[in-house]
Design an enzyme around this catalytic site. Structure first.
Site, mmCIF file in Angstrom:
data_model
loop_
_atom_site.group_PDB
_atom_site.id
_atom_site.type_symbol
_atom_site.label_atom_id
_atom_site.label_comp_id
_atom_site.label_asym_id
_atom_site.label_seq_id
_atom_site.Cartn_x
_atom_site.Cartn_y
_atom_site.Cartn_z
ATOM 1 N N HIS A 138 0.855 -1.192 0.000
ATOM 2 C CA HIS A 138 0.000 0.000 0.000
ATOM 3 C C HIS A 138 0.884 1.233 0.000
ATOM 4 O O HIS A 138 1.779 1.382 0.831
ATOM 5 C CB HIS A 138 -0.895 0.002 1.240
ATOM 6 C CG HIS A 138 -1.732 1.244 1.364
ATOM 7 N ND1 HIS A 138 -2.741 1.546 0.485
ATOM 8 C CD2 HIS A 138 -1.667 2.268 2.247
ATOM 9 C CE1 HIS A 138 -3.291 2.696 0.835
ATOM 10 N NE2 HIS A 138 -2.659 3.156 1.897
ATOM 11 N N LYS A 159 -0.510 10.943 1.160
ATOM 12 C CA LYS A 159 0.398 10.423 0.123
ATOM 13 C C LYS A 159 -0.047 10.847 -1.274
ATOM 14 O O LYS A 159 0.751 11.346 -2.079
ATOM 15 C CB LYS A 159 0.463 8.892 0.211
ATOM 16 C CG LYS A 159 0.948 8.349 1.530
ATOM 17 C CD LYS A 159 1.030 6.838 1.524
ATOM 18 C CE LYS A 159 -0.328 6.167 1.378
ATOM 19 N NZ LYS A 159 -1.229 6.436 2.525
ATOM 20 N N ASP A 177 -2.124 3.911 -4.509
ATOM 21 C CA ASP A 177 -2.841 2.980 -3.647
ATOM 22 C C ASP A 177 -2.156 1.613 -3.585
ATOM 23 O O ASP A 177 -1.725 1.185 -2.520
ATOM 24 C CB ASP A 177 -4.295 2.819 -4.086
ATOM 25 C CG ASP A 177 -5.105 2.032 -3.064
ATOM 26 O OD1 ASP A 177 -4.826 2.181 -1.856
ATOM 27 O OD2 ASP A 177 -6.006 1.277 -3.460
#
EC number: 2.7.11.-
Length: 304
Positions: A138, A159, A177
């Site tokens: 992730h 992020k 992702d």
């Protein structure tokens, strides 16, 4: 790791099928194509039979020079090992004898117009990536001025927003992702997407955006070599280290050590700018430059 078959090879490189049409489902498990030279003269001690067998001008010219009995003997010795396939380069012809044996043993015989060296480079690169050990993590993967960076952190830390700012500054998104990491060699880690998330970036309060459609084709890159692992964390008072040069830290991915940096977030802090600084600083270190060393040299020269 997705299995690779002879059919994948045919489709990837538009190969002509000369024999073995019913055996294109055969798996390819080794990443390097092999040119059988010693095997044609009867030496099979280290024959890599699980590799794609590549027949260039040298190999085919040698076979053409043999008598029919000699040719049948040498080819018969190789096909009995049942390699996944044979590929003939440069559209070479006069292959009836080879086609005959491959049909009898049900081994795909393929042909390409490419030169032997060019095709070998292309197929080795394709197989090394396709057969590489891989994991999915992730995070977000970006390319900053040619430097591959992993951005990690807890969900909601920022992020994707940081990646968006970097894209607007001219850098490139690789994956959002889910980042697929591939071990290409003992020292090389490749970052890419999983196909489904290609070009997509998920921004809170905005939703999904396609970076290529929004910012142009230069905003996206299919893959990149990972050289920095940056973890975004929440701000903690008195936790930042202001040493001239921080002790190096690393993160291990499939036994490959990647330099690790932690960047703490706070409203108003230019996180994207810090990521750029980290990338440029890493590059300078590869060139042998250290700002801390230069600063200490200046201090020493002032005291002398």
């Amino acid at each position: 790791m997705k299995p690779v078959t002879v059919q994948d090879l045919v489709e990837r490189f538009s190969l002509e099928i000369l024999a073995g049409h019913s055996e294109l489902h055969r798996p390819i498990t080794k990443s390097k194509a092999h040119r059988p030279g010693l095997e044609f003269v009867g030496y099979f001690e280290y024959f890599p039979q699980a590799h794609v067998q590549l027949l260039g001008r040298k190999e085919i010219t040698y076979l053409h020079s043999l008598s029919e009995n000699e040719r049948n003997l040498h080819i018969g010795n190789i096909v009995k090992y049942h390699p996944p396939c044979f590929v003939v380069t440069r559209n070479q012809e006069g292959l009836k004898y080879l086609t005959k044996y491959c049909e009898e043993e049900q081994i795909p015989l393929l042909r390409t117009s490419a030169s032997t060296s060019k095709f070998q480079d292309l197929v080795d690169l394709y197989l090394s990536k396709s057969l590489a050990q891989e994991i999915a993590i992730h995070g977000v993967c970006v390319n900053v001025s040619g430097i591959g960076i992993l951005l990690r952190g807890k969900s909601g830390v920022g992020k994707s927003e940081t990646a968006h700012t970097l894209i607007r500054r001219g850098h490139r998104l690789v994956a959002d992702d889910i980042v697929v990491l591939k071990k290409i060699s003992p020292e090389t880690l490749l970052g890419t997407h999983n196909g489904k998330t290609k070009e997509f970036l998920a921004l809170r309060s905005i939703g999904l955006i396609n970076v290529s459609r929004l910012y142009g084709r230069k905003a996206f890159q299919d893959e990149t070599r990972i050289v920095l692992d940056i973890e975004l964390t929440k701000w903690q008072e008195h936790a930042l280290n202001n040493d001239l040069e921080l002790e190096p830290r690393f993160t291990d991915y499939m036994d490959i050590r990647i330099p690790h940096i932690e960047i703490q977030l706070q409203p108003g802090r230019d996180v994207a700018g810090l990521v750029e600084a980290a990338a440029n600083s890493w590059y300078l270190r590869q060139q042998g430059y250290s700002a801390a060393e230069e600063f200490m040299q200046r201090l020493q020269s002032d005291t002398n």
